[in-house]
Write a protein that holds these residues in place. Structure first.
Motif, PDB file in Angstrom:
ATOM      1  N   LEU A   1     -16.770 -71.734 -30.466  1.00  0.00           N
ATOM      2  CA  LEU A   1     -18.248 -71.867 -30.310  1.00  0.00           C
ATOM      3  C   LEU A   1     -17.601 -72.872 -30.693  1.00  0.00           C
ATOM      4  CD1 LEU A   1     -19.667 -69.629 -32.895  1.00  0.00           C
ATOM      5  CD2 LEU A   1     -20.323 -69.485 -30.130  1.00  0.00           C
ATOM      6  N   ASN A   2     -18.490 -73.878 -29.813  1.00  0.00           N
ATOM      7  CA  ASN A   2     -18.477 -75.560 -29.751  1.00  0.00           C
ATOM      8  C   ASN A   2     -17.446 -76.155 -29.456  1.00  0.00           C
ATOM      9  OD1 ASN A   2     -21.939 -76.163 -30.789  1.00  0.00           O
ATOM     10  ND2 ASN A   2     -20.906 -75.545 -32.959  1.00  0.00           N
ATOM     11  N   ARG A   3     -16.757 -75.720 -28.189  1.00  0.00           N
ATOM     12  CA  ARG A   3     -15.219 -75.880 -29.031  1.00  0.00           C
ATOM     13  C   ARG A   3     -14.061 -75.750 -29.025  1.00  0.00           C
ATOM     14  NH1 ARG A   3     -15.992 -82.190 -25.642  1.00  0.00           N
ATOM     15  NH2 ARG A   3     -13.599 -81.029 -25.104  1.00  0.00           N
ATOM     16  N   GLN A   4     -14.060 -75.026 -30.180  1.00  0.00           N
ATOM     17  CA  GLN A   4     -13.361 -74.645 -31.200  1.00  0.00           C
ATOM     18  C   GLN A   4     -13.423 -73.458 -31.645  1.00  0.00           C
ATOM     19  OE1 GLN A   4     -14.482 -76.212 -35.750  1.00  0.00           O
ATOM     20  NE2 GLN A   4     -12.384 -76.806 -35.607  1.00  0.00           N
ATOM     21  N   TRP A   5     -11.948 -72.613 -32.228  1.00  0.00           N
ATOM     22  CA  TRP A   5     -11.884 -71.243 -32.102  1.00  0.00           C
ATOM     23  C   TRP A   5     -11.835 -71.119 -34.305  1.00  0.00           C
ATOM     24  CZ3 TRP A   5     -10.686 -67.347 -29.418  1.00  0.00           C
ATOM     25  CH2 TRP A   5     -11.341 -67.235 -28.340  1.00  0.00           C
TER      26      TRP A   5
ATOM     27  N   GLU B   1     -18.603 -59.704 -48.638  1.00  0.00           N
ATOM     28  CA  GLU B   1     -18.393 -61.261 -48.304  1.00  0.00           C
ATOM     29  C   GLU B   1     -17.917 -61.860 -46.873  1.00  0.00           C
ATOM     30  OE1 GLU B   1     -17.476 -65.822 -50.572  1.00  0.00           O
ATOM     31  OE2 GLU B   1     -17.203 -64.017 -50.655  1.00  0.00           O
ATOM     32  N   GLN B   2     -18.966 -62.627 -45.969  1.00  0.00           N
ATOM     33  CA  GLN B   2     -18.608 -63.724 -44.927  1.00  0.00           C
ATOM     34  C   GLN B   2     -18.454 -64.527 -45.584  1.00  0.00           C
ATOM     35  OE1 GLN B   2     -20.733 -63.038 -41.503  1.00  0.00           O
ATOM     36  NE2 GLN B   2     -20.824 -60.703 -41.685  1.00  0.00           N
ATOM     37  N   LYS B   3     -16.545 -65.115 -44.652  1.00  0.00           N
ATOM     38  CA  LYS B   3     -15.825 -66.245 -44.618  1.00  0.00           C
ATOM     39  C   LYS B   3     -15.420 -66.496 -44.016  1.00  0.00           C
ATOM     40  CE  LYS B   3     -12.231 -65.066 -48.160  1.00  0.00           C
ATOM     41  NZ  LYS B   3     -11.566 -64.699 -49.289  1.00  0.00           N
ATOM     42  N   THR B   4     -15.462 -67.926 -43.682  1.00  0.00           N
ATOM     43  CA  THR B   4     -14.452 -68.792 -42.621  1.00  0.00           C
ATOM     44  C   THR B   4     -12.851 -69.132 -42.782  1.00  0.00           C
ATOM     45  OG1 THR B   4     -15.888 -69.468 -41.448  1.00  0.00           O
ATOM     46  CG2 THR B   4     -13.810 -70.791 -41.030  1.00  0.00           C
ATOM     47  N   LEU B   5     -11.637 -68.573 -42.176  1.00  0.00           N
ATOM     48  CA  LEU B   5     -10.499 -68.881 -43.105  1.00  0.00           C
ATOM     49  C   LEU B   5      -9.506 -70.209 -42.331  1.00  0.00           C
ATOM     50  CD1 LEU B   5      -9.447 -65.002 -43.322  1.00  0.00           C
ATOM     51  CD2 LEU B   5     -10.195 -66.253 -45.236  1.00  0.00           C
ATOM     52  N   VAL B   6      -9.925 -70.117 -40.489  1.00  0.00           N
ATOM     53  CA  VAL B   6      -9.265 -70.986 -39.733  1.00  0.00           C
ATOM     54  C   VAL B   6     -10.093 -71.416 -38.710  1.00  0.00           C
ATOM     55  CG1 VAL B   6      -7.141 -71.494 -38.789  1.00  0.00           C
ATOM     56  CG2 VAL B   6      -7.042 -69.366 -40.620  1.00  0.00           C
ATOM     57  N   LYS B   7     -10.175 -73.238 -39.118  1.00  0.00           N
ATOM     58  CA  LYS B   7     -10.534 -73.751 -37.716  1.00  0.00           C
ATOM     59  C   LYS B   7      -9.392 -74.045 -36.314  1.00  0.00           C
ATOM     60  CE  LYS B   7     -15.308 -73.821 -39.436  1.00  0.00           C
ATOM     61  NZ  LYS B   7     -16.009 -74.212 -38.615  1.00  0.00           N
ATOM     62  N   SER B   8      -9.480 -74.057 -35.397  1.00  0.00           N
ATOM     63  CA  SER B   8      -8.615 -74.617 -34.772  1.00  0.00           C
ATOM     64  C   SER B   8      -9.037 -76.115 -33.988  1.00  0.00           C
ATOM     65  CB  SER B   8      -8.287 -73.704 -32.930  1.00  0.00           C
ATOM     66  OG  SER B   8      -9.192 -74.127 -32.288  1.00  0.00           O
ATOM     67  N   GLY B   9      -7.355 -76.953 -33.593  1.00  0.00           N
ATOM     68  CA  GLY B   9      -8.605 -78.026 -32.919  1.00  0.00           C
ATOM     69  C   GLY B   9      -9.376 -77.432 -31.212  1.00  0.00           C
ATOM     70  N   GLU B  10      -8.889 -78.942 -30.831  1.00  0.00           N
ATOM     71  CA  GLU B  10      -9.609 -78.740 -29.411  1.00  0.00           C
ATOM     72  C   GLU B  10      -9.063 -77.841 -27.792  1.00  0.00           C
ATOM     73  OE1 GLU B  10     -12.165 -81.774 -28.202  1.00  0.00           O
ATOM     74  OE2 GLU B  10     -13.569 -81.822 -29.491  1.00  0.00           O
ATOM     75  N   ALA B  11      -7.400 -78.527 -27.955  1.00  0.00           N
ATOM     76  CA  ALA B  11      -6.589 -77.873 -27.508  1.00  0.00           C
ATOM     77  C   ALA B  11      -6.157 -76.164 -27.616  1.00  0.00           C
ATOM     78  CB  ALA B  11      -5.429 -78.435 -27.070  1.00  0.00           C
ATOM     79  N   ASP B  12      -6.488 -75.707 -28.679  1.00  0.00           N
ATOM     80  CA  ASP B  12      -6.127 -74.778 -29.518  1.00  0.00           C
ATOM     81  C   ASP B  12      -6.511 -73.245 -29.197  1.00  0.00           C
ATOM     82  OD1 ASP B  12      -3.929 -72.671 -30.413  1.00  0.00           O
ATOM     83  OD2 ASP B  12      -3.886 -73.383 -32.598  1.00  0.00           O
ATOM     84  N   ALA B  13      -6.477 -72.471 -28.926  1.00  0.00           N
ATOM     85  CA  ALA B  13      -7.101 -71.071 -29.185  1.00  0.00           C
ATOM     86  C   ALA B  13      -6.515 -70.319 -30.269  1.00  0.00           C
ATOM     87  CB  ALA B  13      -7.089 -70.082 -27.650  1.00  0.00           C
ATOM     88  N   LEU B  14      -7.635 -69.219 -31.035  1.00  0.00           N
ATOM     89  CA  LEU B  14      -6.996 -68.483 -31.672  1.00  0.00           C
ATOM     90  C   LEU B  14      -7.474 -66.960 -31.676  1.00  0.00           C
ATOM     91  CD1 LEU B  14      -8.013 -70.930 -35.164  1.00  0.00           C
ATOM     92  CD2 LEU B  14      -6.145 -70.884 -33.776  1.00  0.00           C
ATOM     93  N   GLN B  15      -6.902 -66.152 -30.769  1.00  0.00           N
ATOM     94  CA  GLN B  15      -6.928 -65.574 -30.110  1.00  0.00           C
ATOM     95  C   GLN B  15      -5.846 -63.373 -30.222  1.00  0.00           C
ATOM     96  OE1 GLN B  15      -7.398 -66.015 -25.933  1.00  0.00           O
ATOM     97  NE2 GLN B  15      -6.113 -67.243 -26.324  1.00  0.00           N
ATOM     98  N   PHE B  16      -6.051 -62.376 -29.949  1.00  0.00           N
ATOM     99  CA  PHE B  16      -5.167 -60.872 -30.034  1.00  0.00           C
ATOM    100  C   PHE B  16      -5.068 -61.272 -31.870  1.00  0.00           C
ATOM    101  CE2 PHE B  16      -3.961 -63.494 -25.927  1.00  0.00           C
ATOM    102  CZ  PHE B  16      -4.097 -62.469 -25.544  1.00  0.00           C
ATOM    103  N   LEU B  17      -6.198 -60.810 -32.284  1.00  0.00           N
ATOM    104  CA  LEU B  17      -6.398 -60.568 -34.098  1.00  0.00           C
ATOM    105  C   LEU B  17      -5.607 -59.295 -34.329  1.00  0.00           C
ATOM    106  CD1 LEU B  17      -7.804 -63.234 -33.710  1.00  0.00           C
ATOM    107  CD2 LEU B  17      -9.143 -62.920 -35.774  1.00  0.00           C
TER     108      LEU B  17
END
Length: 399
Positions: A293-297, A306-322
């Protein structure tokens, strides 16, 4: 590898041209379903050449992993992605006994095979030979008794077989094949990605053409003891199976996008809102996802309510295949190889180079880093249909 169709619009129109969510495994782009884009065999097809280019096969060093993680050296196995006969393999899943389900493209005048490989003993057990010019194993899952694997039969990924291999009797059989249209072909849809739990597995075959009311696929469950199918839902896809619930991607009409749903205690409930997951994985009562979302993974997790955010990527990266186990949450990245330690609530860098695969299951974690020089990698991929890798297998109970 995986194939996808548009998860943004698939519930309202026919195959689109974006990305389709496939949980822990995905490839973007509906061009896979276009004949014009499928003029050559895939890298893992049986059309790969029989040539073999030797490259350095020394086992990779364990010490850099020990230094980076602080893990016990005895917990880590390092080895080249080669069978004893020097054929290169690609790993798909790992069993509780540490054996790896792998695909072995046609090499050294031997056929394309799906195998079980034991990194400790170097024993190789053939599950099946994959026949057909473009046939290939796409996804597999394994436990102590069963190996379930999907076979894509054509370049357009329309025709499929679902296989079950009994590890005790050493018998492989086909339990489901693609329904056919009037021309004798299967229908476009999601990757057949089986998810196995005990004596049942789930997956999403496409059983008909997309219509104004739905995409044409269903989430099915197969009981390996009774040899019977049941439909989990006709309005969702990419199911996973746990002891306490089934989970899949369903359509949120307000968001006009995919969200996660589960069936728990025979009650179906939407469990995410505004997340729009691209990938997800489940372990116990917890589930994790990544989205773009918004050019960020972003990687998020829901545990203990509880839901929480763990990791955010830079614009050139992609966080995939969990993938997720009790101890580790793993994913692939374009930049480096990292995992999240759920016990220590800590991000761990395994390698400064990106891995071709990072997978955790049960009490194991493994990843693969391409070996050799870039020139050697390109040449061997051309000749053998696969890239050789340095592999690391970690027993998480011993770290």
């Amino acid at each position: 590898m995986t194939v996808t169709i548009n998860h943004l619009k698939t519930f309202t129109k026919a195959v689109g041209a974006c990305t389709f969510l496939l949980g822990s495994l995905t490839v973007s782009g509906c061009d896979f379903f276009s004949e014009a884009s499928s003029t050559s065999p895939s890298a893992n097809s049986n059309d790969a050449q029989d040539k073999f280019l030797p490259i350095p096969t020394n086992p990779p060093e364990v010490e850099p992993v020990v230094q980076a993680t602080g893990w016990n050296r005895e917990a880590i196995q390092a080895f080249a992605s080669r069978l004893p006969d020097q054929r290169i393999f690609s790993s798909l899943s790992v069993a509780n006994d540490g054996q790896i389900v792998a695909t072995v493209p046609k090499q050294n005048e031997k056929p394309y095979e799906v195998v079980l490989f034991d990194p400790k003993t170097k024993k190789v057990e053939t599950i099946a030979a994959v026949e057909g010019k473009y046939a290939q194993c796409a996804v597999a899952d394994v436990n102590d008794q069963w190996v379930v694997w999907s076979e894509a039969l054509d370049q357009q990924f329309l025709d499929w077989n679902m296989h079950v291999y009994d590890r005790r009797t050493h018998q492989d059989r086909i339990v489901y094949s693609s329904p056919k249209d009037s021309q004798g072909h299967g229908y476009p849809g999601v990757l057949w990605a089986p998810h196995l739990f005990e004596n049942e597995f789930v997956f999403s075959p496409t059983v008909g053409p997309a219509t104004a009311t739905g995409p044409g696929f269903v989430a099915k469950k197969y009981n390996l003891l009774t040899n019977t199918f049941t439909d989990l839902t006709t309005s969702g896809y990419n199911p996973v199976l746990t002891k306490d619930f089934d989970m899949w991607v369903g359509y949120d009409s307000e968001e006009q996008d995919g969200e996660l749903f589960w069936n728990r205690g025979k009650v179906t409930k939407q469990v995410t809102k505004g997340v729009h997951p691209k990938y997800f994985s489940v372990e116990g009562d917890s589930y994790a996802w990544s989205n773009h979302l918004n050019r960020q993974w972003t990687i998020g997790i829901s545990e203990n309510g509880e839901q929480k955010t763990l990791v955010k990527s830079g614009e050139a990266d992609a966080l995939q295949f969990l993938t997720m186990s009790q101890r580790i949450l793993a994913w692939t990245s374009y930049e480096k190889t990292q995992v999240y330690d759920r016990k220590l609530e800590k991000l761990i860098t395994l390698d400064q180079k990106p891995a071709t695969t990072v997978t955790t299951k049960g009490h194991y974690l493994y990843w693969a880093i391409p070996s050799g020089t870039p020139e050697q990698q390109q040449q061997i991929a051309k000749d053998s249909g696969i890239v050789a890798a340095d592999m690391y297998l970690v027993d998480l109970d011993k770290i």
